[in-house]
Design a protein around this motif. Sequence first.
Motif, PDB file in Angstrom:
ATOM      1  N   ASP A   1       0.815  -1.210   0.000  1.00 44.57           N
ATOM      2  CA  ASP A   1       0.000   0.000   0.000  1.00 44.57           C
ATOM      3  C   ASP A   1       0.854   1.268   0.000  1.00 44.57           C
ATOM      4  OD1 ASP A   1      -2.304  -1.515   0.026  1.00 44.57           O
ATOM      5  OD2 ASP A   1      -2.365  -1.596   2.231  1.00 44.57           O
ATOM      6  N   SER A   2       2.100   1.150   0.413  1.00 41.36           N
ATOM      7  CA  SER A   2       2.969   2.331   0.459  1.00 41.36           C
ATOM      8  C   SER A   2       4.332   1.968  -0.111  1.00 41.36           C
ATOM      9  CB  SER A   2       3.116   2.838   1.899  1.00 41.36           C
ATOM     10  OG  SER A   2       3.694   1.823   2.722  1.00 41.36           O
ATOM     11  N   GLU A   3       5.089   2.984  -0.316  1.00 37.13           N
ATOM     12  CA  GLU A   3       6.428   2.794  -0.892  1.00 37.13           C
ATOM     13  C   GLU A   3       7.296   2.028   0.095  1.00 37.13           C
ATOM     14  OE1 GLU A   3      10.207   5.517  -2.483  1.00 37.13           O
ATOM     15  OE2 GLU A   3       8.276   6.462  -1.986  1.00 37.13           O
TER      16      GLU A   3
ATOM     17  N   ASP B   1      -3.517   1.965  -9.781  1.00 39.92           N
ATOM     18  CA  ASP B   1      -4.487   2.060  -8.678  1.00 39.92           C
ATOM     19  C   ASP B   1      -3.876   2.642  -7.408  1.00 39.92           C
ATOM     20  OD1 ASP B   1      -2.803   0.048  -7.977  1.00 39.92           O
ATOM     21  OD2 ASP B   1      -4.323  -1.544  -7.899  1.00 39.92           O
ATOM     22  N   GLY B   2      -2.633   3.098  -7.489  1.00 40.21           N
ATOM     23  CA  GLY B   2      -2.002   3.738  -6.332  1.00 40.21           C
ATOM     24  C   GLY B   2      -1.173   2.808  -5.476  1.00 40.21           C
ATOM     25  N   ARG B   3      -1.301   1.538  -5.693  1.00 40.33           N
ATOM     26  CA  ARG B   3      -0.482   0.619  -4.898  1.00 40.33           C
ATOM     27  C   ARG B   3       0.942   0.551  -5.478  1.00 40.33           C
ATOM     28  NH1 ARG B   3      -3.762  -4.835  -4.991  1.00 40.33           N
ATOM     29  NH2 ARG B   3      -3.774  -4.251  -7.218  1.00 40.33           N
ATOM     30  N   TRP B   4       1.806  -0.086  -4.704  1.00 42.20           N
ATOM     31  CA  TRP B   4       3.209  -0.205  -5.101  1.00 42.20           C
ATOM     32  C   TRP B   4       3.550  -1.660  -5.383  1.00 42.20           C
ATOM     33  CZ3 TRP B   4       7.057   3.603  -5.496  1.00 42.20           C
ATOM     34  CH2 TRP B   4       6.645   4.896  -5.186  1.00 42.20           C
ATOM     35  N   LEU B   5       4.205  -1.860  -6.526  1.00 40.74           N
ATOM     36  CA  LEU B   5       4.674  -3.199  -6.901  1.00 40.74           C
ATOM     37  C   LEU B   5       6.181  -3.255  -6.652  1.00 40.74           C
ATOM     38  CD1 LEU B   5       4.501  -6.023  -8.240  1.00 40.74           C
ATOM     39  CD2 LEU B   5       4.809  -4.862 -10.455  1.00 40.74           C
ATOM     40  N   ALA B   6       6.608  -4.256  -5.934  1.00 39.87           N
ATOM     41  CA  ALA B   6       8.028  -4.423  -5.609  1.00 39.87           C
ATOM     42  C   ALA B   6       8.505  -5.790  -6.058  1.00 39.87           C
ATOM     43  CB  ALA B   6       8.264  -4.250  -4.110  1.00 39.87           C
ATOM     44  N   ILE B   7       9.583  -5.811  -6.789  1.00 38.26           N
ATOM     45  CA  ILE B   7      10.206  -7.074  -7.213  1.00 38.26           C
ATOM     46  C   ILE B   7      11.696  -6.994  -6.894  1.00 38.26           C
ATOM     47  CG2 ILE B   7       8.526  -7.387  -9.070  1.00 38.26           C
ATOM     48  CD1 ILE B   7      10.691  -6.566 -11.045  1.00 38.26           C
ATOM     49  N   PRO B   8      12.329  -8.149  -6.710  1.00 41.16           N
ATOM     50  CA  PRO B   8      13.771  -8.104  -6.416  1.00 41.16           C
ATOM     51  C   PRO B   8      14.563  -7.614  -7.626  1.00 41.16           C
ATOM     52  CG  PRO B   8      13.063 -10.369  -6.749  1.00 41.16           C
ATOM     53  CD  PRO B   8      11.813  -9.545  -6.723  1.00 41.16           C
ATOM     54  N   LEU B   9      15.677  -6.989  -7.337  1.00 43.82           N
ATOM     55  CA  LEU B   9      16.508  -6.451  -8.412  1.00 43.82           C
ATOM     56  C   LEU B   9      17.114  -7.552  -9.264  1.00 43.82           C
ATOM     57  CD1 LEU B   9      17.767  -3.986  -9.747  1.00 43.82           C
ATOM     58  CD2 LEU B   9      19.615  -4.059  -8.070  1.00 43.82           C
ATOM     59  N   GLY B  10      17.331  -8.717  -8.701  1.00 41.60           N
ATOM     60  CA  GLY B  10      17.852  -9.829  -9.495  1.00 41.60           C
ATOM     61  C   GLY B  10      19.355  -9.839  -9.631  1.00 41.60           C
ATOM     62  N   MET B  11      20.071  -9.021  -8.875  1.00 44.08           N
ATOM     63  CA  MET B  11      21.533  -8.998  -8.898  1.00 44.08           C
ATOM     64  C   MET B  11      22.023  -8.512  -7.536  1.00 44.08           C
ATOM     65  SD  MET B  11      22.258  -5.596 -11.216  1.00 44.08           S
ATOM     66  CE  MET B  11      24.017  -5.805 -11.029  1.00 44.08           C
ATOM     67  N   PRO B  12      23.223  -8.870  -7.162  1.00 45.26           N
ATOM     68  CA  PRO B  12      23.717  -8.446  -5.853  1.00 45.26           C
ATOM     69  C   PRO B  12      23.772  -6.930  -5.765  1.00 45.26           C
ATOM     70  CG  PRO B  12      25.129 -10.135  -6.817  1.00 45.26           C
ATOM     71  CD  PRO B  12      24.180  -9.706  -7.884  1.00 45.26           C
ATOM     72  N   PRO B  13      23.770  -6.408  -4.554  1.00 51.55           N
ATOM     73  CA  PRO B  13      23.866  -4.951  -4.401  1.00 51.55           C
ATOM     74  C   PRO B  13      25.186  -4.449  -4.974  1.00 51.55           C
ATOM     75  CG  PRO B  13      24.234  -6.052  -2.292  1.00 51.55           C
ATOM     76  CD  PRO B  13      23.746  -7.105  -3.248  1.00 51.55           C
ATOM     77  N   PRO B  14      25.224  -3.218  -5.446  1.00 48.09           N
ATOM     78  CA  PRO B  14      26.454  -2.691  -6.029  1.00 48.09           C
ATOM     79  C   PRO B  14      27.587  -2.656  -5.010  1.00 48.09           C
ATOM     80  CG  PRO B  14      24.881  -0.928  -5.610  1.00 48.09           C
ATOM     81  CD  PRO B  14      24.147  -2.208  -5.392  1.00 48.09           C
ATOM     82  N   GLY B  15      28.802  -2.745  -5.561  1.00 49.44           N
ATOM     83  CA  GLY B  15      29.981  -2.751  -4.702  1.00 49.44           C
ATOM     84  C   GLY B  15      30.202  -1.396  -4.074  1.00 49.44           C
TER      85      GLY B  15
END
Length: 421
Positions: A72-74, A119-133
Amino acid sequence: MNTLRAKITALLVASVLLVVLAATGLSVLLLAPPRMDQVDDAIAAQWGLVAEMVARGALPDTLQNEFVGIHDSEPAGDIIENATHGINAALAHNGRSERIVVKDGAGLPWPVVAGRLADGRWLAIPLGMPPPGPKNGGWALAGWALFIAIGTTLVIVVAVRRLTEPLALLERTVATLGPDGELEPLPEAGPTEVRAAARAINLLSTRLKRAMESRIRMVAAAGHDLRTPMTRMRLRAEFLDEEERANWIADLDELDRIADSAIRVVREEVERSSRTCLRLDELVSEVVAELVAIGLAISLASTAPASVVARPLALRRAIRNLAINAATHGHKAIIRVEAEHGRAAVVIEDEGPGIPEELMLRVFEPFFRIDTVKDAPVPGAGLGLAIAREIITGNDGTLELRNGPRGGLVQRIGLPTVITS
Protein backbone atom coordinates in the motif's frame (compact mmCIF):
# COMPACT_ATOMS: atom_id res chain seq x y z
CA MET A 1 72.65 -0.97 -2.82
CA ASN A 2 75.32 -2.15 -5.22
CA THR A 3 75.62 -5.58 -3.59
CA LEU A 4 74.70 -9.03 -4.77
CA ARG A 5 72.11 -9.35 -2.00
CA ALA A 6 70.39 -6.10 -3.00
CA LYS A 7 70.43 -7.02 -6.68
CA ILE A 8 68.90 -10.47 -6.06
CA THR A 9 66.24 -8.96 -3.80
CA ALA A 10 65.34 -6.27 -6.32
CA LEU A 11 65.20 -8.80 -9.16
CA LEU A 12 62.90 -11.19 -7.28
CA VAL A 13 60.63 -8.43 -5.97
CA ALA A 14 60.32 -6.85 -9.42
CA SER A 15 59.61 -10.24 -11.03
CA VAL A 16 56.91 -11.20 -8.54
CA LEU A 17 55.26 -7.77 -8.66
CA LEU A 18 55.28 -7.86 -12.46
CA VAL A 19 53.55 -11.23 -12.43
CA VAL A 20 51.00 -10.00 -9.86
CA LEU A 21 50.25 -6.86 -11.88
CA ALA A 22 49.91 -8.87 -15.09
CA ALA A 23 47.59 -11.38 -13.41
CA THR A 24 45.50 -8.56 -11.90
CA GLY A 25 45.15 -6.82 -15.25
CA LEU A 26 44.19 -10.06 -16.97
CA SER A 27 41.61 -10.80 -14.25
CA VAL A 28 40.07 -7.35 -14.68
CA LEU A 29 39.78 -7.93 -18.43
CA LEU A 30 38.36 -11.46 -18.18
CA LEU A 31 36.07 -10.77 -15.23
CA ALA A 32 34.75 -7.45 -16.49
CA PRO A 33 31.24 -6.60 -15.17
CA PRO A 34 28.28 -6.91 -17.57
CA ARG A 35 27.09 -3.90 -19.54
CA MET A 36 24.73 -2.01 -17.27
CA ASP A 37 22.49 -0.79 -20.12
CA GLN A 38 21.67 -4.40 -20.99
CA VAL A 39 21.02 -5.20 -17.35
CA ASP A 40 18.72 -2.16 -17.04
CA ASP A 41 16.77 -3.25 -20.14
CA ALA A 42 16.28 -6.75 -18.73
CA ILE A 43 15.09 -5.48 -15.33
CA ALA A 44 12.76 -2.94 -16.95
CA ALA A 45 11.20 -5.68 -19.12
CA GLN A 46 10.81 -7.93 -16.10
CA TRP A 47 9.15 -5.20 -14.03
CA GLY A 48 6.82 -4.28 -16.89
CA LEU A 49 5.77 -7.90 -17.36
CA VAL A 50 4.92 -8.29 -13.66
CA ALA A 51 3.06 -4.95 -13.69
CA GLU A 52 0.96 -6.13 -16.65
CA MET A 53 0.12 -9.36 -14.82
CA VAL A 54 -0.95 -7.40 -11.73
CA ALA A 55 -3.09 -5.03 -13.80
CA ARG A 56 -4.88 -8.00 -15.38
CA GLY A 57 -5.24 -9.83 -12.07
CA ALA A 58 -3.14 -12.67 -13.40
CA LEU A 59 -0.43 -12.61 -10.72
CA PRO A 60 -0.62 -15.97 -8.91
CA ASP A 61 -0.79 -15.87 -5.16
CA THR A 62 2.24 -18.13 -5.02
CA LEU A 63 4.36 -15.23 -6.27
CA GLN A 64 3.29 -13.05 -3.38
CA ASN A 65 6.29 -13.35 -1.04
CA GLU A 66 8.89 -11.26 0.67
CA PHE A 67 10.55 -10.48 -2.66
CA VAL A 68 7.55 -9.89 -4.93
CA GLY A 69 4.44 -8.24 -3.62
CA ILE A 70 1.86 -5.48 -3.69
CA HIS A 71 2.22 -2.86 -1.00
CA ASP A 72 0.00 0.00 0.00
CA SER A 73 2.97 2.33 0.46
CA GLU A 74 6.43 2.79 -0.89
CA PRO A 75 8.87 0.21 0.51
CA ALA A 76 11.36 1.45 3.04
CA GLY A 77 15.05 1.71 2.25
CA ASP A 78 17.65 3.99 0.71
CA ILE A 79 17.36 4.84 -2.97
CA ILE A 80 20.16 3.55 -5.24
CA GLU A 81 20.46 6.45 -7.65
CA ASN A 82 22.43 4.91 -10.52
CA ALA A 83 20.22 1.83 -10.82
CA THR A 84 17.06 3.94 -10.52
CA HIS A 85 18.06 6.27 -13.36
CA GLY A 86 19.17 3.39 -15.58
CA ILE A 87 15.96 1.36 -15.24
CA ASN A 88 13.75 4.43 -15.64
CA ALA A 89 15.58 5.25 -18.86
CA ALA A 90 15.00 1.68 -20.07
CA LEU A 91 11.26 1.90 -19.22
CA ALA A 92 10.98 5.16 -21.15
CA HIS A 93 12.84 3.59 -24.07
CA ASN A 94 10.32 0.70 -24.05
CA GLY A 95 7.39 3.17 -24.09
CA ARG A 96 6.20 2.69 -20.53
CA SER A 97 5.14 5.64 -18.42
CA GLU A 98 5.75 4.09 -14.99
CA ARG A 99 8.69 5.27 -12.94
CA ILE A 100 10.39 3.11 -10.39
CA VAL A 101 12.88 3.48 -7.57
CA VAL A 102 15.55 0.99 -6.65
CA LYS A 103 15.91 0.69 -2.92
CA ASP A 104 18.19 -1.13 -0.62
CA GLY A 105 15.45 -3.21 0.98
CA ALA A 106 15.49 -3.06 4.74
CA GLY A 107 16.08 -6.52 6.16
CA LEU A 108 16.28 -8.11 2.68
CA PRO A 109 19.42 -9.60 1.13
CA TRP A 110 18.62 -8.01 -2.28
CA PRO A 111 17.66 -4.53 -3.41
CA VAL A 112 14.07 -4.16 -4.70
CA VAL A 113 12.59 -2.36 -7.71
CA ALA A 114 9.41 -0.60 -6.60
CA GLY A 115 6.98 1.36 -8.72
CA ARG A 116 3.52 2.92 -8.27
CA LEU A 117 0.72 1.15 -10.17
CA ALA A 118 -2.30 2.84 -11.74
CA ASP A 119 -4.49 2.06 -8.68
CA GLY A 120 -2.00 3.74 -6.33
CA ARG A 121 -0.48 0.62 -4.90
CA TRP A 122 3.21 -0.21 -5.10
CA LEU A 123 4.67 -3.20 -6.90
CA ALA A 124 8.03 -4.42 -5.61
CA ILE A 125 10.21 -7.07 -7.21
CA PRO A 126 13.77 -8.10 -6.42
CA LEU A 127 16.51 -6.45 -8.41
CA GLY A 128 17.85 -9.83 -9.50
CA MET A 129 21.53 -9.00 -8.90
CA PRO A 130 23.72 -8.45 -5.85
CA PRO A 131 23.87 -4.95 -4.40
CA PRO A 132 26.45 -2.69 -6.03
CA GLY A 133 29.98 -2.75 -4.70
CA PRO A 134 31.53 -0.03 -2.60
CA LYS A 135 31.95 3.37 -4.17
CA ASN A 136 35.70 3.36 -3.50
CA GLY A 137 36.40 0.16 -5.42
CA GLY A 138 39.48 1.69 -7.03
CA TRP A 139 41.04 2.37 -3.67
CA ALA A 140 40.23 -1.17 -2.58
CA LEU A 141 42.06 -2.54 -5.64
CA ALA A 142 45.03 -0.25 -4.96
CA GLY A 143 45.11 -1.38 -1.33
CA TRP A 144 45.04 -5.01 -2.42
CA ALA A 145 47.94 -4.43 -4.82
CA LEU A 146 49.87 -2.54 -2.12
CA PHE A 147 49.33 -5.35 0.38
CA ILE A 148 50.59 -7.88 -2.18
CA ALA A 149 53.65 -5.72 -2.91
CA ILE A 150 54.58 -5.18 0.75
CA GLY A 151 53.95 -8.80 1.72
CA THR A 152 55.92 -10.12 -1.24
CA THR A 153 58.81 -7.76 -0.56
CA LEU A 154 59.06 -8.74 3.10
CA VAL A 155 58.99 -12.46 2.36
CA ILE A 156 61.59 -12.14 -0.39
CA VAL A 157 63.88 -9.92 1.71
CA VAL A 158 63.85 -12.44 4.57
CA ALA A 159 64.44 -15.37 2.21
CA VAL A 160 67.23 -13.67 0.27
CA ARG A 161 68.99 -12.53 3.45
CA ARG A 162 68.91 -16.08 4.75
CA LEU A 163 70.17 -17.59 1.49
CA THR A 164 72.87 -14.98 0.80
CA GLU A 165 74.23 -14.62 4.33
CA PRO A 166 77.38 -16.64 3.45
CA LEU A 167 78.07 -14.25 0.56
CA ALA A 168 77.44 -11.24 2.81
CA LEU A 169 79.82 -12.77 5.38
CA LEU A 170 82.48 -13.10 2.70
CA GLU A 171 81.90 -9.49 1.61
CA ARG A 172 82.20 -8.19 5.17
CA THR A 173 85.33 -10.22 5.72
CA VAL A 174 87.02 -8.85 2.61
CA ALA A 175 86.02 -5.31 3.61
CA THR A 176 87.78 -5.73 6.97
CA LEU A 177 90.97 -7.03 5.37
CA GLY A 178 93.80 -4.92 6.72
CA PRO A 179 96.84 -3.64 4.88
CA ASP A 180 98.90 -6.49 6.33
CA GLY A 181 96.67 -9.00 4.53
CA GLU A 182 95.62 -10.79 7.72
CA LEU A 183 92.06 -11.81 8.54
CA GLU A 184 90.58 -11.89 11.99
CA PRO A 185 89.09 -15.31 12.88
CA LEU A 186 85.33 -15.39 12.28
CA PRO A 187 82.92 -16.83 14.84
CA GLU A 188 81.53 -20.11 13.57
CA ALA A 189 77.97 -19.57 14.78
CA GLY A 190 74.54 -19.12 13.27
CA PRO A 191 72.71 -21.11 10.59
CA THR A 192 74.38 -24.09 8.94
CA GLU A 193 75.30 -22.18 5.79
CA VAL A 194 76.89 -19.31 7.77
CA ARG A 195 78.88 -21.71 9.96
CA ALA A 196 80.14 -23.52 6.87
CA ALA A 197 81.18 -20.24 5.21
CA ALA A 198 82.93 -18.97 8.36
CA ARG A 199 84.74 -22.30 8.75
CA ALA A 200 85.90 -22.20 5.12
CA ILE A 201 87.14 -18.59 5.44
CA ASN A 202 89.00 -19.35 8.66
CA LEU A 203 90.62 -22.40 7.07
CA LEU A 204 91.60 -20.38 3.99
CA SER A 205 93.07 -17.61 6.15
CA THR A 206 95.10 -20.09 8.19
CA ARG A 207 96.50 -21.83 5.14
CA LEU A 208 97.37 -18.56 3.41
CA LYS A 209 99.12 -17.29 6.52
CA ARG A 210 101.16 -20.48 6.79
CA ALA A 211 102.07 -20.32 3.10
CA MET A 212 103.17 -16.67 3.36
CA GLU A 213 105.23 -17.34 6.48
CA SER A 214 106.84 -20.30 4.74
CA ARG A 215 107.78 -18.18 1.72
CA ILE A 216 109.09 -15.41 3.98
CA ARG A 217 111.25 -17.88 5.92
CA MET A 218 112.59 -19.24 2.63
CA VAL A 219 113.59 -15.74 1.45
CA ALA A 220 115.21 -15.00 4.80
CA ALA A 221 117.08 -18.28 4.75
CA ALA A 222 118.25 -17.71 1.18
CA GLY A 223 119.46 -14.18 1.98
CA HIS A 224 121.23 -15.43 5.09
CA ASP A 225 122.81 -18.42 3.34
CA LEU A 226 124.21 -16.15 0.63
CA ARG A 227 126.53 -14.65 3.21
CA THR A 228 128.72 -17.74 3.50
CA PRO A 229 129.58 -18.24 -0.20
CA MET A 230 130.03 -14.48 -0.63
CA THR A 231 132.52 -14.48 2.25
CA ARG A 232 134.46 -17.30 0.61
CA MET A 233 134.42 -15.46 -2.70
CA ARG A 234 135.80 -12.32 -0.99
CA LEU A 235 138.66 -14.36 0.41
CA ARG A 236 139.43 -15.88 -2.98
CA ALA A 237 139.22 -12.47 -4.63
CA GLU A 238 142.17 -11.36 -2.52
CA PHE A 239 144.43 -13.64 -4.59
CA LEU A 240 143.46 -12.00 -7.89
CA ASP A 241 145.28 -9.13 -9.54
CA GLU A 242 144.31 -5.62 -8.46
CA GLU A 243 142.03 -4.74 -11.42
CA GLU A 244 140.20 -8.06 -11.40
CA ARG A 245 139.92 -7.98 -7.59
CA ALA A 246 138.23 -4.56 -7.68
CA ASN A 247 135.57 -5.85 -10.12
CA TRP A 248 134.96 -8.93 -7.98
CA ILE A 249 134.67 -6.87 -4.80
CA ALA A 250 132.21 -4.46 -6.47
CA ASP A 251 130.00 -7.36 -7.60
CA LEU A 252 130.17 -8.94 -4.15
CA ASP A 253 129.20 -5.62 -2.55
CA GLU A 254 126.20 -5.45 -4.85
CA LEU A 255 125.17 -9.00 -3.89
CA ASP A 256 125.64 -8.12 -0.23
CA ARG A 257 123.34 -5.09 -0.54
CA ILE A 258 120.70 -7.21 -2.29
CA ALA A 259 120.86 -9.86 0.44
CA ASP A 260 120.64 -7.20 3.18
CA SER A 261 117.66 -5.56 1.50
CA ALA A 262 115.86 -8.88 1.11
CA ILE A 263 116.43 -9.67 4.77
CA ARG A 264 115.12 -6.22 5.77
CA VAL A 265 111.95 -6.81 3.74
CA VAL A 266 111.43 -10.13 5.49
CA ARG A 267 112.17 -8.63 8.89
CA GLU A 268 109.58 -5.91 8.26
CA GLU A 269 106.97 -8.57 7.45
CA VAL A 270 107.76 -10.77 10.44
CA GLU A 271 108.77 -8.35 13.18
CA ARG A 272 105.72 -6.11 13.28
CA SER A 273 105.91 -4.04 16.43
CA SER A 274 102.82 -2.68 18.09
CA ARG A 275 101.44 0.67 17.01
CA THR A 276 101.57 3.70 19.23
CA CYS A 277 100.55 7.33 19.04
CA LEU A 278 103.48 9.54 18.04
CA ARG A 279 104.19 13.06 16.84
CA LEU A 280 104.94 12.85 13.13
CA ASP A 281 106.56 16.29 12.97
CA GLU A 282 108.96 15.41 15.78
CA LEU A 283 109.87 12.09 14.18
CA VAL A 284 110.61 13.77 10.83
CA SER A 285 112.74 16.41 12.57
CA GLU A 286 114.79 13.68 14.25
CA VAL A 287 115.31 11.84 10.95
CA VAL A 288 116.42 15.06 9.21
CA ALA A 289 118.86 15.89 12.00
CA GLU A 290 120.28 12.37 11.87
CA LEU A 291 120.84 12.47 8.09
CA VAL A 292 122.26 15.98 8.12
CA ALA A 293 124.76 14.82 10.74
CA ILE A 294 126.17 12.23 8.32
CA GLY A 295 126.58 14.81 5.57
CA LEU A 296 123.48 14.40 3.39
CA ALA A 297 122.01 17.46 1.69
CA ILE A 298 118.64 17.52 3.46
CA SER A 299 116.70 20.47 4.85
CA LEU A 300 113.45 20.76 6.77
CA ALA A 301 111.37 23.52 5.17
CA SER A 302 108.34 23.57 7.47
CA THR A 303 106.46 21.40 9.94
CA ALA A 304 102.90 21.28 11.22
CA PRO A 305 102.04 19.50 14.48
CA ALA A 306 100.39 16.15 13.71
CA SER A 307 99.83 12.98 15.73
CA VAL A 308 99.50 9.60 14.03
CA VAL A 309 99.18 5.99 15.15
CA ALA A 310 101.98 3.91 13.64
CA ARG A 311 104.94 1.63 14.34
CA PRO A 312 107.66 4.13 15.29
CA LEU A 313 110.77 2.20 14.20
CA ALA A 314 109.26 1.05 10.92
CA LEU A 315 107.91 4.49 10.01
CA ARG A 316 111.26 6.08 10.86
CA ARG A 317 112.97 3.56 8.54
CA ALA A 318 110.56 4.35 5.68
CA ILE A 319 111.02 8.14 5.96
CA ARG A 320 114.78 7.68 6.21
CA ASN A 321 114.85 5.54 3.04
CA LEU A 322 112.85 8.08 1.05
CA ALA A 323 114.92 11.01 2.32
CA ILE A 324 118.19 9.21 1.48
CA ASN A 325 116.90 8.44 -2.02
CA ALA A 326 116.04 12.11 -2.54
CA ALA A 327 119.40 13.31 -1.22
CA THR A 328 121.50 10.82 -3.21
CA HIS A 329 119.64 10.45 -6.50
CA GLY A 330 118.05 13.92 -6.44
CA HIS A 331 121.14 15.82 -5.18
CA LYS A 332 119.18 17.64 -2.44
CA ALA A 333 116.07 16.85 -0.37
CA ILE A 334 113.59 19.40 0.98
CA ILE A 335 111.06 18.02 3.48
CA ARG A 336 107.76 19.45 4.71
CA VAL A 337 105.21 18.14 7.21
CA GLU A 338 101.61 19.16 6.52
CA ALA A 339 98.37 18.46 8.39
CA GLU A 340 94.77 19.23 7.46
CA HIS A 341 91.33 17.62 7.25
CA GLY A 342 92.25 14.64 9.40
CA ARG A 343 95.30 13.71 7.30
CA ALA A 344 99.01 14.31 7.77
CA ALA A 345 101.54 14.35 4.96
CA VAL A 346 105.31 14.20 4.69
CA VAL A 347 106.36 15.77 1.38
CA ILE A 348 109.91 15.13 0.14
CA GLU A 349 111.07 17.09 -2.91
CA ASP A 350 114.43 16.83 -4.65
CA GLU A 351 116.33 18.54 -7.46
CA GLY A 352 117.10 15.46 -9.53
CA PRO A 353 116.01 14.38 -13.01
CA GLY A 354 112.76 12.80 -11.77
CA ILE A 355 111.33 9.55 -13.12
CA PRO A 356 110.10 8.98 -16.69
CA GLU A 357 106.32 8.81 -16.70
CA GLU A 358 106.32 5.44 -18.49
CA LEU A 359 108.33 3.96 -15.60
CA MET A 360 106.37 5.59 -12.75
CA LEU A 361 104.17 2.50 -12.21
CA ARG A 362 107.18 0.17 -11.91
CA VAL A 363 109.27 2.02 -9.34
CA PHE A 364 107.75 0.03 -6.46
CA GLU A 365 108.71 -3.32 -7.96
CA PRO A 366 111.42 -5.10 -5.94
CA PHE A 367 114.94 -4.79 -7.38
CA PHE A 368 113.76 -2.39 -10.09
CA ARG A 369 116.13 0.47 -10.84
CA ILE A 370 115.92 3.18 -13.46
CA ASP A 371 118.69 3.17 -16.05
CA THR A 372 119.81 6.71 -15.26
CA VAL A 373 120.15 5.74 -11.61
CA LYS A 374 121.72 2.39 -12.41
CA ASP A 375 124.52 4.05 -14.36
CA ALA A 376 125.24 6.51 -11.56
CA PRO A 377 127.81 5.58 -8.90
CA VAL A 378 125.15 5.28 -6.21
CA PRO A 379 124.91 1.98 -4.32
CA GLY A 380 121.54 0.33 -3.94
CA ALA A 381 119.59 -2.84 -4.60
CA GLY A 382 116.35 -1.33 -5.87
CA LEU A 383 114.40 -2.24 -2.73
CA GLY A 384 114.22 1.11 -0.92
CA LEU A 385 110.89 2.21 -2.37
CA ALA A 386 109.40 -1.29 -2.05
CA ILE A 387 110.34 -1.44 1.63
CA ALA A 388 109.08 2.10 2.28
CA ARG A 389 105.72 1.46 0.65
CA GLU A 390 105.34 -1.84 2.53
CA ILE A 391 105.91 -0.03 5.82
CA ILE A 392 103.64 2.91 5.03
CA THR A 393 100.71 0.83 3.77
CA GLY A 394 101.14 -1.40 6.82
CA ASN A 395 100.45 1.72 8.91
CA ASP A 396 97.24 2.57 6.97
CA GLY A 397 99.07 5.19 4.93
CA THR A 398 99.73 5.94 1.27
CA LEU A 399 102.88 6.69 -0.71
CA GLU A 400 102.58 8.69 -3.93
CA LEU A 401 105.30 9.67 -6.37
CA ARG A 402 105.11 12.32 -9.10
CA ASN A 403 107.41 14.56 -11.04
CA GLY A 404 107.51 18.16 -9.83
CA PRO A 405 106.34 21.01 -12.07
CA ARG A 406 109.86 22.48 -12.13
CA GLY A 407 111.68 19.15 -12.26
CA GLY A 408 112.72 16.75 -9.59
CA LEU A 409 110.68 14.06 -7.84
CA VAL A 410 107.97 14.67 -5.24
CA GLN A 411 107.38 11.86 -2.71
CA ARG A 412 104.27 12.24 -0.56
CA ILE A 413 103.47 10.11 2.48
CA GLY A 414 99.86 10.33 3.68
CA LEU A 415 98.73 9.13 7.10
CA PRO A 416 95.49 9.53 9.08
CA THR A 417 95.84 11.77 12.10
CA VAL A 418 94.41 11.28 15.57
CA ILE A 419 93.12 13.86 18.03
CA THR A 420 95.02 13.87 21.30
CA SER A 421 93.74 15.40 24.48
